[in-house]
Design an enzyme around this catalytic site. Structure first.
Site, mmCIF file in Angstrom:
data_model
loop_
_atom_site.group_PDB
_atom_site.id
_atom_site.type_symbol
_atom_site.label_atom_id
_atom_site.label_comp_id
_atom_site.label_asym_id
_atom_site.label_seq_id
_atom_site.Cartn_x
_atom_site.Cartn_y
_atom_site.Cartn_z
ATOM 1 N N LYS A 71 0.868 -1.176 0.000
ATOM 2 C CA LYS A 71 0.000 0.000 0.000
ATOM 3 C C LYS A 71 0.904 1.225 0.000
ATOM 4 C CE LYS A 71 -3.976 -1.610 2.622
ATOM 5 N NZ LYS A 71 -4.707 -1.337 3.852
ATOM 6 N N HIS A 107 1.454 8.006 7.727
ATOM 7 C CA HIS A 107 2.707 7.338 8.081
ATOM 8 C C HIS A 107 3.853 8.334 8.145
ATOM 9 C CE1 HIS A 107 0.572 3.689 6.317
ATOM 10 N NE2 HIS A 107 0.678 3.466 7.611
ATOM 11 N N HIS A 158 1.534 6.591 3.138
ATOM 12 C CA HIS A 158 0.733 7.807 3.041
ATOM 13 C C HIS A 158 1.126 8.846 4.083
ATOM 14 C CE1 HIS A 158 -1.722 6.696 6.437
ATOM 15 N NE2 HIS A 158 -2.027 5.539 5.879
HETATM 16 N N1 ARG Z 1 0.624 -0.553 10.137
HETATM 17 C C1 ARG Z 1 -0.271 0.162 10.988
HETATM 18 C C2 ARG Z 1 -1.037 1.206 10.179
HETATM 19 O O1 ARG Z 1 -0.627 1.580 9.122
HETATM 20 C C3 ARG Z 1 0.435 0.863 12.131
HETATM 21 C C4 ARG Z 1 1.133 -0.048 13.103
HETATM 22 C C5 ARG Z 1 1.353 0.592 14.424
HETATM 23 N N2 ARG Z 1 2.072 -0.265 15.365
HETATM 24 C C6 ARG Z 1 1.541 -1.284 16.015
HETATM 25 N N3 ARG Z 1 2.318 -1.976 16.822
HETATM 26 N N4 ARG Z 1 0.278 -1.618 15.901
HETATM 27 O O2 ARG Z 1 -2.052 1.690 10.617
#
Ligand code: ARG
Length: 591
Positions: free
Chosen positions: A150, A156, A153
């Protein structure tokens, strides 16, 4: 009240500064000690009452006597007068004490602050702000964490920038700091991608342009899933197969992951982001069994509509541990990650930097984590660090709708916009590209960190690139000014040869007080996990220097005055650079 004067103040101060390594005078503590003596009340409590007046004409510190009215059974102004009479003040530190209403206002001796701060600065230089004491604590910071296949964005980006700044500040203060990129490389969406790829893989140029092409596949398969429930079922099963180690599924997944990481790295290279661990969600695929077993033993894991959940009471939605088809969830992987991180890093704090959209997720996960039998040291150390959404003028972005702005393009646009401004302002500048990169990226990072993180952020080029605004480029611009002043003079004087009493103007005092605050600003930023405390500070320091620069002639005055002002200039430049670097911003030498 009586004042005492210490003879040979300068000499004593220097010895003191060396003997105590480099701890500065703690004015609050000095004041609290005096009030404690006068009242027989607890010093620490008194110290916590001391305020810094917004209006400088009301002094540098103020003690609000109404805080003691109940305990001492007297009116605040009476208490103020009684305390004032008993104070034993060293006038080298405190110049004047005044009562206004129920407040006792303390005016610090400005030269003593200037002297104290610059002496400490002289010892520490680019380590200025690092505490004297050692901190034996480990903090794990989970940030950035884009999702494979993906686009990376703008949410992030915020996580990367906020998490990165926190990482730097904790580390600078002496924490053992571990930065983790908990990649979203697992979950049902991979089942979908595998399904789409299986159906139409040869129609797309995945190798050439992985994220764009995979996104197209993802959008297309989502459409199909909406129309056809059986396809959705197929996708879910693909993920289950992936979890069970199916060869075909694992192979495609591995390729998607590698290709995506290569793309993400482009963004990290532009931002200068680094991580100590890249263990993403998939890393926990073989570590969830233990979690489920522990949870089973607690008797709290129950079946509900085919799924396995933990009921968390009326106020929080239940946490789903296993889906109907037996596959695991985002929450289960986070639980396994907590267990792993506790064992591997023995953390004191574990921070999770994500948008507030995940508030519920972390509430659930932290609640369930209490059932894992971990020492409370770990469960108490878990902390979600949420931030607000980023709104582009164009509106919100979403992968499924296909309305995507690529982050790499966005960052490159920041650089080219900065280049255009620089070309207008300073056409003869050398290394324009390099400067434009520092300014453009600095603008984006500072914009991200300039408000309370929980606030939504509007992404507006004109605001963030305004060299006169409260922006990254402004801080860089003031830094560059300090550099050019020193360059023009051709030397940085040595502190031991300087007569600091020449810094007797208001601006020098304001700057010194700000420098004096630097260490506690950094500590406060970690206490609240709020980098905007540091960005705000850098604006204040920049503005204070700008005012100093406008009100005082630095070069060409009498040599003694010049030396003192040059040294202050050098100190401000150094602190601006330390602070900006901690936020992840690079400083140009010219711009
Ligand atoms: N990949 C997730 C997202 O894009 C964020 C992860 C955050 N860290 C975690 N340990 N859940 O929303």
């Amino acid at each position: 009240m009586y004042y005492t004067k210490v003879i040979k103040y300068d000499k004593m101060q220097k010895v003191l500064a060396k003997g105590m390594k480099f701890s500065m005078i703690n004015f609050k503590s000095v004041i609290a000690e005096q009030i404690a003596k006068a009242t027989n009340l607890n010093k620490d409590e008194l110290e916590s009452y001391i305020e810094i007046p917004k209006d400088v004409s009301m002094g540098d510190y103020a003690f609000p006597c109404f805080r003691l009215a109940k305990e001492l059974k007297k009116a605040p102004p009476i208490i103020a007068n009684e305390i004032k009479d008993k104070l034993e003040i060293d006038e080298n530190f405190i110049e004047k004490v005044e009562i206004v209403g129920g407040y006792i206002n303390f005016y610090i001796n400005s030269i003593s602050v200037v002297q104290d701060v610059l002496e400490r600065f002289d010892i520490q230089k680019e380590n200025f702000g690092k505490p004297n004491e050692t901190i034996n604590k480990t903090v794990v910071i989970d940030y950035s964490a884009p999702n494979i296949a993906k686009p990376f964005h703008i949410g992030h980006l915020r996580s990367t920038v906020i998490g990165g700044a926190l990482y730097n500040i904790y580390k600078f203060l002496g924490y053992n700091t571990i930065g983790i990129n908990h990649l979203g490389d697992y979950g049902t969406q991979f089942g979908k991608l595998i399904e789409g790829y299986k159906r139409w893989g040869n129609e797309y140029k995945v190798e050439e342009n992985p994220i764009d092409e995979l996104t197209k596949i993802y959008i297309r398969i989502n459409e199909l899933c909406k129309e056809d429930e059986s396809v959705l079922e197929e996708c879910r099963n693909n993920f289950k197969k992936l979890e069970d180690g199916d060869k075909y599924c694992v192979e495609i997944w591995t390729r998607f992951r590698e290709l995506s990481l290569k793309e993400f790295q482009k963004v990290y290279d532009i931002l200068g982001s680094k991580f100590d661990s890249w263990n993403g969600e998939a890393f926990y695929s073989d570590k969830m069994g233990e979690i489920v077993e522990i949870l089973e033993k607690t008797g709290r894991l129950v079946e509900s509509e085919g799924a396995r959940i933990i009921d968390l009471g009326e106020n929080i939605a239940p946490c789903i541990i296993g889906k109907t088809n037996g596959s695991t969830t985002y929450a289960t992987r986070d639980l396994a990650a907590i267990m792993y991180r506790a064992r591997t890093y023995d953390f004191d704090k574990a921070l999770y930097v994500t948008s507030y959209e995940q508030n519920l997720h972390f509430k659930q996960v932290f609640e369930v984590a209490k059932l894992l039998g971990l020492d409370t040291k770990y469960t108490d150390g878990l902390e979600h660090v949420p931030f607000g959404m980023v709104r582009l003028k164009e509106g919100k972005m979403s992968t499924r709708e296909g309305n995507i702005i690529k982050l790499e393009d966005l960052l490159n646009e920041a650089i080219s916009r900065a280049l255009k401004i620089i070309e207008e302002k300073n056409p003869d500048l050398e290394n324009k590209e390099d400067v434009a990169k520092k300014v453009g990226i600095g603008a984006v990072i500072f914009n991200d960190l300039s408000n309370n993180r929980i606030k939504d952020e509007v992404f507006d080029w004109d605001v963030m690139l305004n060299f006169q605004g409260e922006t990254g480029p402004y801080v860089q611009y003031i830094y560059v000014r300090t550099k050019s002043v020193i360059e023009k003079a051709g030397y940085v004087p040595e502190l031991k040869d300087i007569d600091l009493t020449n810094l007797n103007d208001n601006d020098s005092f304001t700057i010194s007080k700000l420098m004096y605050e630097f260490e506690s600003i950094l500590k406060e930023a970690t206490l609240k996990n709020e980098p905007s405390i540091l960005s705000r500070y850098l604006i204040d320091l920049s503005q204070a220097y700008s005012s100093f620069y406008n009100n005082n002639k630095i070069i060409g005055e009498d040599k003694k005055v010049q030396d003192a002002r040059l040294y202050l200039t050098y100190a401000v430049g150094t602190v601006l650079k330390i602070g900006a670097n901690l936020l992840g911003i690079q400083m140009p030498d010219r711009m």
